[in-house]
Scaffold this motif. Structure first.
Motif, PDB file in Angstrom:
ATOM      1  N   ILE A 193       0.830  -1.209   0.000  1.00  0.00           N
ATOM      2  CA  ILE A 193       0.000   0.000   0.000  1.00  0.00           C
ATOM      3  C   ILE A 193       0.864   1.258   0.000  1.00  0.00           C
ATOM      4  CG2 ILE A 193      -0.224   0.052   2.527  1.00  0.00           C
ATOM      5  CD1 ILE A 193      -2.902   1.067  -0.105  1.00  0.00           C
ATOM      6  N   GLU A 194       2.057   1.183   0.644  1.00  0.00           N
ATOM      7  CA  GLU A 194       2.974   2.345   0.654  1.00  0.00           C
ATOM      8  C   GLU A 194       3.427   2.677  -0.771  1.00  0.00           C
ATOM      9  OE1 GLU A 194       3.126   0.297   4.550  1.00  0.00           O
ATOM     10  OE2 GLU A 194       3.462  -0.367   2.474  1.00  0.00           O
ATOM     11  N   ALA A 195       3.567   1.641  -1.604  1.00  0.00           N
ATOM     12  CA  ALA A 195       3.987   1.867  -2.992  1.00  0.00           C
ATOM     13  C   ALA A 195       2.901   2.605  -3.771  1.00  0.00           C
ATOM     14  CB  ALA A 195       4.301   0.536  -3.663  1.00  0.00           C
ATOM     15  N   LEU A 196       1.638   2.207  -3.582  1.00  0.00           N
ATOM     16  CA  LEU A 196       0.538   2.887  -4.276  1.00  0.00           C
ATOM     17  C   LEU A 196       0.403   4.329  -3.805  1.00  0.00           C
ATOM     18  CD1 LEU A 196      -2.257   0.160  -4.431  1.00  0.00           C
ATOM     19  CD2 LEU A 196      -0.352   0.578  -5.991  1.00  0.00           C
ATOM     20  N   GLU A 197       0.609   4.560  -2.514  1.00  0.00           N
ATOM     21  CA  GLU A 197       0.528   5.928  -1.983  1.00  0.00           C
ATOM     22  C   GLU A 197       1.640   6.793  -2.557  1.00  0.00           C
ATOM     23  OE1 GLU A 197       0.668   5.237   2.204  1.00  0.00           O
ATOM     24  OE2 GLU A 197      -1.491   4.851   2.382  1.00  0.00           O
ATOM     25  N   TYR A 198       2.828   6.186  -2.700  1.00  0.00           N
ATOM     26  CA  TYR A 198       3.954   6.939  -3.263  1.00  0.00           C
ATOM     27  C   TYR A 198       3.685   7.269  -4.734  1.00  0.00           C
ATOM     28  CZ  TYR A 198       8.648   8.358  -4.487  1.00  0.00           C
ATOM     29  OH  TYR A 198       9.727   9.091  -4.929  1.00  0.00           O
ATOM     30  N   ILE A 199       3.157   6.291  -5.478  1.00  0.00           N
ATOM     31  CA  ILE A 199       2.836   6.523  -6.894  1.00  0.00           C
ATOM     32  C   ILE A 199       1.791   7.628  -7.026  1.00  0.00           C
ATOM     33  CG2 ILE A 199       1.721   5.496  -8.911  1.00  0.00           C
ATOM     34  CD1 ILE A 199       3.031   2.827  -8.089  1.00  0.00           C
ATOM     35  N   ALA A 200       0.771   7.592  -6.165  1.00  0.00           N
ATOM     36  CA  ALA A 200      -0.291   8.611  -6.203  1.00  0.00           C
ATOM     37  C   ALA A 200       0.279  10.000  -5.955  1.00  0.00           C
ATOM     38  CB  ALA A 200      -1.367   8.283  -5.172  1.00  0.00           C
ATOM     39  N   ARG A 201       1.208  10.093  -5.036  1.00  0.00           N
ATOM     40  CA  ARG A 201       1.813  11.400  -4.744  1.00  0.00           C
ATOM     41  C   ARG A 201       2.700  11.858  -5.897  1.00  0.00           C
ATOM     42  NH1 ARG A 201       5.681  12.203   0.378  1.00  0.00           N
ATOM     43  NH2 ARG A 201       7.263  11.644  -1.146  1.00  0.00           N
ATOM     44  N   ALA A 202       3.445  10.907  -6.483  1.00  0.00           N
ATOM     45  CA  ALA A 202       4.344  11.253  -7.594  1.00  0.00           C
ATOM     46  C   ALA A 202       3.572  11.718  -8.819  1.00  0.00           C
ATOM     47  CB  ALA A 202       5.218  10.049  -7.950  1.00  0.00           C
ATOM     48  N   ALA A 203       2.333  11.238  -8.985  1.00  0.00           N
ATOM     49  CA  ALA A 203       1.525  11.610 -10.152  1.00  0.00           C
ATOM     50  C   ALA A 203       1.005  13.032 -10.075  1.00  0.00           C
ATOM     51  CB  ALA A 203       0.351  10.641 -10.287  1.00  0.00           C
ATOM     52  N   GLU A 204       1.044  13.642  -8.876  1.00  0.00           N
ATOM     53  CA  GLU A 204       0.658  15.035  -8.678  1.00  0.00           C
ATOM     54  C   GLU A 204      -0.742  15.345  -9.229  1.00  0.00           C
ATOM     55  OE1 GLU A 204       3.781  17.351 -10.314  1.00  0.00           O
ATOM     56  OE2 GLU A 204       5.141  16.951  -8.662  1.00  0.00           O
ATOM     57  N   GLY A 205      -1.695  14.491  -8.874  1.00  0.00           N
ATOM     58  CA  GLY A 205      -3.086  14.764  -9.219  1.00  0.00           C
ATOM     59  C   GLY A 205      -3.541  14.243 -10.555  1.00  0.00           C
ATOM     60  N   GLY A 206      -2.666  13.544 -11.294  1.00  0.00           N
ATOM     61  CA  GLY A 206      -3.040  13.019 -12.608  1.00  0.00           C
ATOM     62  C   GLY A 206      -3.319  11.525 -12.562  1.00  0.00           C
ATOM     63  N   MET A 207      -4.538  11.132 -12.899  1.00  0.00           N
ATOM     64  CA  MET A 207      -4.900   9.717 -12.885  1.00  0.00           C
ATOM     65  C   MET A 207      -4.149   8.951 -13.965  1.00  0.00           C
ATOM     66  SD  MET A 207      -6.919   7.768 -11.051  1.00  0.00           S
ATOM     67  CE  MET A 207      -5.775   6.400 -11.086  1.00  0.00           C
ATOM     68  N   ARG A 208      -4.036   9.543 -15.143  1.00  0.00           N
ATOM     69  CA  ARG A 208      -3.332   8.875 -16.244  1.00  0.00           C
ATOM     70  C   ARG A 208      -1.866   8.654 -15.893  1.00  0.00           C
ATOM     71  NH1 ARG A 208      -4.236  12.293 -20.562  1.00  0.00           N
ATOM     72  NH2 ARG A 208      -2.254  13.365 -20.261  1.00  0.00           N
ATOM     73  N   ASP A 209      -1.226   9.678 -15.292  1.00  0.00           N
ATOM     74  CA  ASP A 209       0.179   9.537 -14.910  1.00  0.00           C
ATOM     75  C   ASP A 209       0.374   8.441 -13.877  1.00  0.00           C
ATOM     76  OD1 ASP A 209       0.701  11.563 -16.631  1.00  0.00           O
ATOM     77  OD2 ASP A 209       1.227  13.060 -15.119  1.00  0.00           O
ATOM     78  N   SER A 210      -0.541   8.346 -12.925  1.00  0.00           N
ATOM     79  CA  SER A 210      -0.409   7.331 -11.875  1.00  0.00           C
ATOM     80  C   SER A 210      -0.508   5.924 -12.458  1.00  0.00           C
ATOM     81  CB  SER A 210      -1.465   7.542 -10.785  1.00  0.00           C
ATOM     82  OG  SER A 210      -2.756   7.320 -11.299  1.00  0.00           O
ATOM     83  N   LEU A 211      -1.417   5.727 -13.440  1.00  0.00           N
ATOM     84  CA  LEU A 211      -1.538   4.416 -14.076  1.00  0.00           C
ATOM     85  C   LEU A 211      -0.311   4.092 -14.926  1.00  0.00           C
ATOM     86  CD1 LEU A 211      -5.307   4.538 -15.092  1.00  0.00           C
ATOM     87  CD2 LEU A 211      -4.272   3.030 -13.389  1.00  0.00           C
TER      88      LEU A 211
END
Length: 536
Positions: A200-218
């Motif tokens: 779950i820490e990895a998904l949280e880190y990815i979400a933060r790195a995407a800076e609000g972009g759903m496409r970037d996070s995927l």
């Protein structure tokens, strides 16, 4: 079937699938339900937040014969043709590559024809801000007198570049950056649908790195899955994004907090050598400072720093982010950031010290007032207080007895380099101590330093750690081990006269007295030394 990128495979196909834009999806659904669709819409907002996805969903919903509560059924031929991009009635145009007048004139010619199958012809113009001035003027004519069967959806990340005449003829919807929690929930859904194990820490880190972009996070999740294979871990996510783990970032900020400029530079270049991205590092530092302000926990190296200073450090980082966009060598900007953040902390330290001193002065004045007003009831036995002098005449004499011109000249010449080295090493307390100081006399083994303030002289004579620190610095510059002795500049004239007098008194004969005079003249300026006979 060939592999599809996650952001394509999980592109929302109905309004209920869209993440984080409920204020827009609900408004559009209501318009469809009531049959009050506008002829033109402007979708503006950050990249990857659902602008073109919602545009296609809207195109399906207004044309779907089986739509329910404003949602397309995604089963009818019209919905399927729009989804796979084969519909002649939904036209997607990339304005970045089709930005001329001719392209828009072509739209004007064809828009008057009725749709083939659907109820509405929907034109989706992506990156509309890239159109030329002439193209905007051509589009304006169409927006002023649109046919009843046409709907225009203009999508952009830079609405400020669109003429006001265009904006005024559209319904504008501002998309917002998607909340981190919403992105994490969507990533969990995607991972579970694809049978991907994750931390779950990895998904949280990815979400933060995407800076609000759903496409970037995927997209990031796709990369991490391709790299890790079996399980998505935090370490893999950090490595793929070029980010930095909290522990490493905290160690780096601890060096900043301790005003260790050199060590912070070394740590920063270690990050760069490991392939970390300077721009990514700036973002990570902003998030770190924000979390420090929010949580104020001891695990943060700067938890005891006042918020005003932390806000100033965030401003420094934001300014650097702007400058780095237009710079070729972004690494240099981050080096400057390190120095600026340390300077901000130094100023805070100095201000705090001044405040403490003022507070002590106030307390002393209160005590003095109490004593004068007779508040102290019990009479204490009188004690004669002998304030310790901020210098030792005996130690000064040891320096002067063996002083010579060669050593003092060398030290005077190298003194600016010594002070500069103190500055470079970020030794703030020693730097403050040496402010306005200068070498007065030197021998092979000892150095006499004049200080502007009594307290600085007293500190160098009594604080062994500070004395040793200064002695090591002097040794590193002049290559000679010496002992440091301090004297206040305002006491130096008196001390010098005392030394001259001691030379006179120690001599019993006239010849010896002459020798002492010569010795004094050798150490000091002969123009200010005058030895008088006691009989005069």
């Amino acid at each position: 079937m060939e592999y599809q990128a996650l952001y394509r495979a999980f592109r929302p196909q109905s309004f209920k699938d869209v993440v984080g834009q409920k204020h827009i999806t609900q408004t559009l659904k209501n318009a469809i339900i009531r049959g009050k669709e506008s002829h033109a819409y402007l979708f503006s907002g950050p990249r990857g937040t659902g602008k073109t996805s919602i545009a296609k969903i809207f195109a399906k919903a207004v044309n779907c014969p089986n739509n329910e509560d404003g949602e397309p059924d995604n089963e009818c031929p019209i919905c399927k043709s729009i989804t796979n991009g084969s519909s002649n009635d939904v036209i997607e145009i990339d304005a970045a590559s089709n930005n001329g007048v001719d392209e828009i004139r072509n739209i004007r010619e064809k828009v008057k024809y009725a749709p083939n199958e659907a109820k509405f012809k929907v034109y989706i113009i992506d990156e509309v801000h890239m159109l030329t001035t002439g193209a905007f003027n051509a589009l304006l004519k169409t927006l002023e007198e649109p046919p009843s069967h046409a709907i225009f959806i203009l999508a952009t990340t830079e609405p400020h570049k669109i003429p006001a005449t265009i904006i005024s003829r559209t319904q504008r919807f501002d998309f917002k950056a998607i909340e981190k929690e919403d992105i994490v929930e969507r990533l969990k859904y995607v991972a579970e649908a694809e049978n991907i194990e994750y931390e779950i820490e990895a998904l949280e880190y990815i979400a933060r790195a995407a800076e609000g972009g759903m496409r970037d996070s995927l997209s990031i999740l796709d990369q991490v899955v391709a790299y890790s294979g079996e399980i998505v871990t935090l370490d893999d996510a950090v490595m793929i994004t070029g980010g930095i783990k909290f522990e490493e970032l905290n160690d780096f900020m601890a060096l900043i907090a301790n005003l260790e400029t050199r060590e912070a530079f070394i740590k920063y270049h270690q990050f760069i050598d490991e392939g970390k991205d300077p721009v990514r590092l700036i973002h990570e530092l902003v998030y770190y400072l924000r979390d420090t302000i929010l949580y104020k926990e001891e695990k943060y190296a700067l938890y005891n720093i006042e918020d005003s200073t932390l806000y100033r450090m965030i401003d420094i980082l934001n300014d650097a982010m702007v400058m780095m966009r237009f710079s070729i060598n972004v690494s240099v900007h981050l080096e400057i950031v390190i120095v600026k953040m340390i300077e901000a902390l130094k100023e805070k330290t100095v201000n705090s010290s001044n405040e403490e001193i003022e507070s002590l002065k106030i307390e002393i004045r209160k005590l003095q007032d109490k004593i004068q007003n007779g508040v102290v009831r019990e009479k204490q036995p009188e004690k004669k207080i002998h304030r310790k002098k901020p210098y030792s005449l005996e130690k000064i004499k040891e320096v002067l007895d063996k002083a010579n011109h060669e050593d003092i000249n060398k030290l005077v010449a190298e003194w600016p380099n010594i002070c500069q080295k103190v500055e470079a090493q970020g030794k703030s307390s020693l730097r403050a101590l040496l402010q306005g100081s200068k070498p007065i006399a030197a021998s092979e083994t000892k150095v006499l330093i004049g200080f502007e303030k009594d307290v600085h002289s007293e500190l160098i004579n009594q604080d062994n750690s500070k004395t040793e620190e200064l002695e090591k610095l002097i040794h590193s510059v002049i290559g000679k081990k010496v002992k440091v002795v301090g004297v206040p500049e305002d006491s130096w004239q008196q001390v010098r006269q005392q030394y001259v007098d001691s030379l006179k008194n120690s001599q019993q004969e006239k010849v010896e007295e002459v020798k002492s005079s010569e010795k004094a003249k050798e150490l000091f300026d002969s123009s200010i030394i005058e030895i008088k006979d006691e009989s005069d």
